[in-house]
Design an enzyme around this catalytic site. Sequence first.
Site, short mmCIF file in Angstrom:
data_model
loop_
_atom_site.label_atom_id
_atom_site.label_comp_id
_atom_site.label_asym_id
_atom_site.label_seq_id
_atom_site.Cartn_x
_atom_site.Cartn_y
_atom_site.Cartn_z
N ASP A 321 -3.73 14.40 11.34
CA ASP A 321 -2.60 14.56 10.41
C ASP A 321 -1.28 14.75 11.13
O ASP A 321 -0.22 14.71 10.49
CB ASP A 321 -2.85 15.76 9.49
CG ASP A 321 -3.91 15.48 8.46
OD1 ASP A 321 -4.10 14.31 8.10
OD2 ASP A 321 -4.57 16.44 8.01
N LYS A 348 -5.00 7.35 4.86
CA LYS A 348 -4.58 8.67 4.40
C LYS A 348 -3.81 8.50 3.09
O LYS A 348 -4.04 7.56 2.34
CB LYS A 348 -3.74 9.35 5.50
CG LYS A 348 -4.57 9.78 6.70
CD LYS A 348 -5.42 10.98 6.36
CE LYS A 348 -6.12 11.58 7.54
NZ LYS A 348 -6.89 12.80 7.18
N ARG A 352 -0.24 5.31 7.25
CA ARG A 352 0.74 6.06 8.03
C ARG A 352 1.16 5.34 9.31
O ARG A 352 2.28 5.57 9.79
CB ARG A 352 0.19 7.46 8.35
CG ARG A 352 0.19 8.37 7.14
CD ARG A 352 -0.39 9.74 7.41
NE ARG A 352 -0.17 10.62 6.27
CZ ARG A 352 -0.77 11.80 6.09
NH1 ARG A 352 -1.63 12.24 7.01
NH2 ARG A 352 -0.50 12.53 5.03
#
Length: 440
Positions: A321, A348, A352
């Site tokens: 993350d 995600k 991303r």
Amino acid sequence: MTFSEILTSRRSRALAGAVRAPGDKSMSHRALMLGGLAHGETTIEGLLEGEDILATARAVQAFGAVVQRTGDGAWRVEGRGGYRTPSGVIDCGNAGTGVRLLMGAAAGFDLSITFDGDASLRKRPMKRVTAPLSDMGARFNWGGTEDRLPLTLHGGGLKGMVYRQAVASAQVKSAILLAGLNAAGETTVIEPEPSRDHTERMLRAFGVTVEVSETGEGRVAHLSGGQRLTGTHVAVPGDPSSAAFPLAAGLIVPGSVVTVEGVMLNPLRTGLFQSWIEMGADLTIANRRMAGGEEVGDVTARHSALKGIIVPPERAASMIDEYPILAATAAYAVGATVMRGVGEMRVKESDRISLMATGLAACGVKVEEEPEGFIVTGGARVAGGATVRTAHDHRIAMSHLVLGLNSEEPVAVDDPGMIATSFPGFVQLMQGLGASIEPG
């Protein structure tokens, strides 16, 4: 796009101060879920009160537990020893962790339940969890497109299994272990690289015996079905994923000294800190202590001359993350920062890899996008001057806002309301440190 739909960051003076990060998101989800599965009362302090966690709180209540907020970050859950059939659809909002872990926890009970989410969550794959749960005996009906929400789970009658993950995933591992709590026999998950272990740690706090070992095949987590969970007290430490944003700002804005207090230092969550140190970051940790069964500490970042590095692909599980904010700091590092083995980033809240590559390039940063990663070649200056599309992704928004705190021209992001999913109060916290982040 109206004024209220944009946030803009501008080159800021030296940042200074000490703040506390919001409660850890992963632990907050699990504390509520396990409290609902347990017998008796669970009290929680430091719970993250972002939108994703509030969706999980509503879901646990719908499954039959009493869930009450008793103060700022303080919650009480009165569990019934299991989940019951809810009266309606379980809407998990934008919470991918929430829906995947809830499916695992609910699969062991004789109930039928429909899970759904917002437009973003409906785009995210679910078979990574439903496939192993199906192998254990759960049944699923897809409400529309296969592998996507909404879906209906029919639980009960599960059997334990041995599951070997091709790619380490804490969400998949946790869903299987939670299902294994109410499965006949033994449940074992083998992962090639260790992923975050909050589920294993917290299950022990609720009285469950979980065995963890390192073998030639990888890291093995094992539990027996039929164990009783007993309510307990959970102290949620600060989220290292959220702490990353003010710390990154401290690293890139000249003259800055920023401290984030009470940050979780679980070794399976500190890959970003390790990467920053390898890049030359002046990052120090003080006041190490234990809280909620996890080591925590106060992390201080000072403005640093950073250099590009090759991030080991095996580190991805410990910081998946945090790659967006790593990419933003890499924009100010001299040379190339190579990030590979991170294909998980594409599924995600958004893709991303693509969004960070597009946003950084719009701000004048050289980026090479690859199928399973990307390379950011930075330098002493970032042009900025772009309005970045976030695709409703809170980490994309916050990463670019941090980027703009030392860019030559402002950096704006759309849809800033989504930041509240993981970091309510982000703008106010950053402004308190001296950051120039304003609407419009």
